[in-house]
Design an enzyme around this catalytic site. Structure first.
Site, short mmCIF file in Angstrom:
data_model
loop_
_atom_site.label_atom_id
_atom_site.label_comp_id
_atom_site.label_asym_id
_atom_site.label_seq_id
_atom_site.Cartn_x
_atom_site.Cartn_y
_atom_site.Cartn_z
N HIS A 263 0.86 -1.20 0.00
CA HIS A 263 0.00 0.00 0.00
C HIS A 263 0.89 1.24 0.00
CE1 HIS A 263 -3.36 2.52 0.57
NE2 HIS A 263 -3.67 2.30 1.84
N HIS A 302 -2.72 -1.69 -11.00
CA HIS A 302 -3.55 -1.18 -9.91
C HIS A 302 -4.81 -2.02 -9.83
CE1 HIS A 302 -5.90 1.63 -7.46
NE2 HIS A 302 -4.74 2.13 -7.11
N ASP A 358 2.61 5.64 -7.76
CA ASP A 358 3.89 5.43 -7.09
C ASP A 358 5.08 5.33 -8.03
OD1 ASP A 358 3.05 5.43 -4.45
OD2 ASP A 358 2.20 3.43 -4.70
N1 ACO Z 1 4.33 -6.37 -13.03
C1 ACO Z 1 4.17 -7.49 -13.78
N2 ACO Z 1 3.01 -8.18 -13.84
C2 ACO Z 1 1.98 -7.72 -13.12
C3 ACO Z 1 2.06 -6.56 -12.33
C4 ACO Z 1 3.30 -5.87 -12.31
N3 ACO Z 1 3.44 -4.75 -11.58
N4 ACO Z 1 0.88 -6.34 -11.71
C5 ACO Z 1 0.07 -7.33 -12.11
N5 ACO Z 1 0.73 -8.16 -12.96
C6 ACO Z 1 0.17 -9.32 -13.67
C7 ACO Z 1 -0.01 -10.50 -12.73
O1 ACO Z 1 1.13 -11.33 -12.71
C8 ACO Z 1 -1.21 -11.17 -13.35
O2 ACO Z 1 -0.78 -11.86 -14.49
P1 ACO Z 1 -1.44 -13.29 -14.89
O3 ACO Z 1 -2.86 -12.95 -15.24
O4 ACO Z 1 -0.64 -13.80 -16.03
O5 ACO Z 1 -1.35 -14.16 -13.66
C9 ACO Z 1 -2.08 -10.00 -13.82
O6 ACO Z 1 -1.14 -8.94 -14.10
C10 ACO Z 1 -3.12 -9.53 -12.81
O7 ACO Z 1 -2.44 -9.25 -11.57
P2 ACO Z 1 -3.14 -9.29 -10.13
O8 ACO Z 1 -2.10 -9.50 -9.09
O9 ACO Z 1 -4.29 -10.25 -10.16
O10 ACO Z 1 -3.75 -7.83 -10.01
P3 ACO Z 1 -4.27 -7.14 -8.67
O11 ACO Z 1 -5.32 -6.19 -9.07
O12 ACO Z 1 -4.61 -8.13 -7.60
O13 ACO Z 1 -2.97 -6.36 -8.14
C11 ACO Z 1 -1.39 -4.66 -7.68
C12 ACO Z 1 -2.82 -4.99 -8.18
C13 ACO Z 1 -1.20 -5.27 -6.26
C14 ACO Z 1 -1.26 -3.14 -7.56
C15 ACO Z 1 -0.37 -5.23 -8.69
O14 ACO Z 1 -0.56 -4.65 -9.97
C16 ACO Z 1 1.08 -5.02 -8.23
O15 ACO Z 1 1.60 -5.85 -7.47
N6 ACO Z 1 1.75 -3.92 -8.68
C17 ACO Z 1 3.09 -3.61 -8.25
C18 ACO Z 1 3.07 -2.95 -6.87
C19 ACO Z 1 2.54 -1.54 -6.91
O16 ACO Z 1 2.92 -0.74 -7.75
N7 ACO Z 1 1.64 -1.21 -5.94
C20 ACO Z 1 1.10 0.15 -5.82
C21 ACO Z 1 -0.37 0.19 -6.03
S1 ACO Z 1 -0.94 1.87 -5.95
C22 ACO Z 1 -1.14 2.24 -4.32
O17 ACO Z 1 -1.31 1.43 -3.46
C23 ACO Z 1 -1.06 3.67 -3.91
#
Ligand code: ACO
Length: 432
Positions: A263, A302, A358
């Site tokens: 987060h 996101h 971010d």
């Molecule tokens: N890099 C590479 N692949 C990704 C990323 C990423 N940053 N984010 C998601 N994916 C992929 C996953 O591997 C998944 O692939 P698949 O379908 O082949 O298995 C698909 O995209 C969907 O991902 P989920 O994890 O199901 O998406 P979710 O909505 O649960 O997660 C999250 C959202 C946690 C923000 C995720 O995108 C992530 O981990 N991002 C990186 C961390 C980040 O930047 N967090 C900040 C969020 S903004 C905030 O809190 C202010």
């Protein structure tokens, strides 16, 4: 076509039509037909725990509005204190209201001497500033006993003013302690971001004059982070507040949620990732490794935004203004190249992964001289305005205590066996 859904219980053949209202269906209606059948929804992916009139978010279109006002217009034309007022009271202040509001916030920035001398200085020398903030916010409830009067509008307002006013003071105090510098008292002649920068960086000068471009950039970042509807920390706040805890305890719970790297800590992860990539020509290899399943591209993707995060666009512009003063963050070129590579790659496009807020905020904070440990603290300062808006909304709605159900998957009933009669257990706590 009716705006409703019909559900049928195949065990009894009974059906029920439930109207769709504001994009949702009432679980109360559902439970009339299906008492004892719970929605299984870990992470609340499809659950709306409340109605809210504060922030509107359309993740597909990349839209964010506070009380109806587009984030782009607020970031361009407003200030953080005005936005805080808007979030809390629903309308932009008129000139007299804004003067009174600014005056109130300015005159509540001091913290009790015991909070600093006895409490904050009691931490270990290498305490993380966010850990200090979580604890200090909770400790405020012991200094303001009237905070328990949550149904008294005057007391409520006083606690809101105190929290928004004191967060920068606590944040800067935590930083100064962690680097062994003396505490700087608030300067009531300064604006909100200028005062925070003074408490952060002042050394021996009689009055700290922040660079106006940096103070404005910080104010814009505060506007962008002020609220984001039912995110993890706001949900934590609403849960604790639903038990009618005082606002300091509820805000401390929200701060604790924000401490988590999923987060409030994501921008720190971005800086570490860019540092690890190290150079422009390593970007392609790094992206290939991510696509092969080795880690994630931090600052990308996101839960709600499935197109470009509108805050990321604004932050990118703010970054240019900051770098014009501080000099370019050397990690910027790597970040720009990474964004370019990812946004032209089918892997990221098909998963609708775009830069989030971010991706660039850490670069700005780092260029402004903030240590990485301060990043979640910098997030908590403005988010306090959003948390307090949700607190008031929740109390006004007179909601029930947050108490979800579970799907029990543990052991069935079994009889207790005395220790001497038990066989060796296959389960044991992990050992070093
Ligand atoms: N890099 C590479 N692949 C990704 C990323 C990423 N940053 N984010 C998601 N994916 C992929 C996953 O591997 C998944 O692939 P698949 O379908 O082949 O298995 C698909 O995209 C969907 O991902 P989920 O994890 O199901 O998406 P979710 O909505 O649960 O997660 C999250 C959202 C946690 C923000 C995720 O995108 C992530 O981990 N991002 C990186 C961390 C980040 O930047 N967090 C900040 C969020 S903004 C905030 O809190 C202010």
């Amino acid at each position: 076509m009716p705006d409703s859904i019909t559900i049928t219980d195949n065990r009894s053949g009974q059906s029920m039509e439930i109207p769709i209202r504001d994009g949702g269906v009432s679980a109360g209606e559902w439970s009339k037909l299906l008492p004892g059948i719970w929605f299984y929804d870990p992470g609340f992916l499809s659950t709306a725990p409340c109605e809210s009139a504060i922030t509107y978010l359309d993740g597909d279109a990349g839209v964010l509005r506070y009380r109806g006002y587009p984030i782009e217009q607020l970031a361009e034309q407003s200030t953080f204190l005005e936005v805080a007022y808007l979030l809390l009271f629903g309308e932009l202040p008129d000139p007299a209201q804004f003067t009174a509001w600014t005056d109130e916030i300015t005159h509540h920035t001091f913290i009790h001497e015991n909070v600093r001398k006895r409490f904050l200085e009691g931490f270990h020398y290498d305490a993380h500033p966010m850990g200090m903030l979580v604890s200090a916010v909770a400790a405020l409830s012991t200094f303001y006993l009237d905070a328990k009067e949550i149904h008294d509008p005057v007391s409520r307002h006083r606690q809101i003013v105190r929290l928004i006013a004191k967060m920068p003071t606590l944040a800067a105090a935590a930083h100064r302690f962690s680097v062994g510098m003396p505490f700087v008292y608030p300067d009531n002649s300064l604006g909100y971001p200028e005062n925070f920068l003074s408490m952060m960086w002042k050394i021996a000068e009689p009055r700290y004059e922040a660079d106006p471009a940096l103070a404005r950039a910080l104010d814009v970042l505060f506007i962008l982070h002020a609220d984001h509807e039912q995110n993890c920390s706001t949900t934590a706040l609403r849960t604790v507040a639903s038990a009618h805890a005082d606002p300091y305890s509820a805000a401390a719970a929200a701060c604790a949620a924000l401490y988590g790297p999923r987060h409030g800590g994501a921008n720190e992860a971005v800086i570490r990732m860019l540092t690890e990539i190290g150079s422009f020509d390593q970007v392609d290899d790094f992206v290939a490794a991510v696509k092969a399943g080795h880690g994630r591209l931090q600052g990308f993707g996101h839960r709600v935004y499935k197109s470009y995060d509108p805050r990321a666009k604004i932050i990118k512009r703010a970054a240019d203004q900051v770098f014009a003063v501080t000099g370019k963050n050397p990690l910027l070129d790597i970040a720009l190249k990474l964004e370019e590579v990812a946004l032209s790659d089918e892997y990221f496009l098909s998963r609708r992964l775009y830069p989030n807020v971010d991706f660039y905020s850490g670069l700005i904070y780092q260029a402004m001289g903030f240590p990485i440990e301060m990043f979640p603290v910098l997030f908590a300062i403005p988010r306090t305005a959003g948390w307090m808006a949700h607190w008031v909304e929740l109390l006004d709605q007179d909601t029930k205590i947050a108490r979800p159900r579970q799907l029990y998957v543990g052991a069935g009933e079994r009889d207790y066996v005395g220790i001497a009669g038990r066989p060796a257990s296959p389960k044991a706590p992990p050992q070093r």
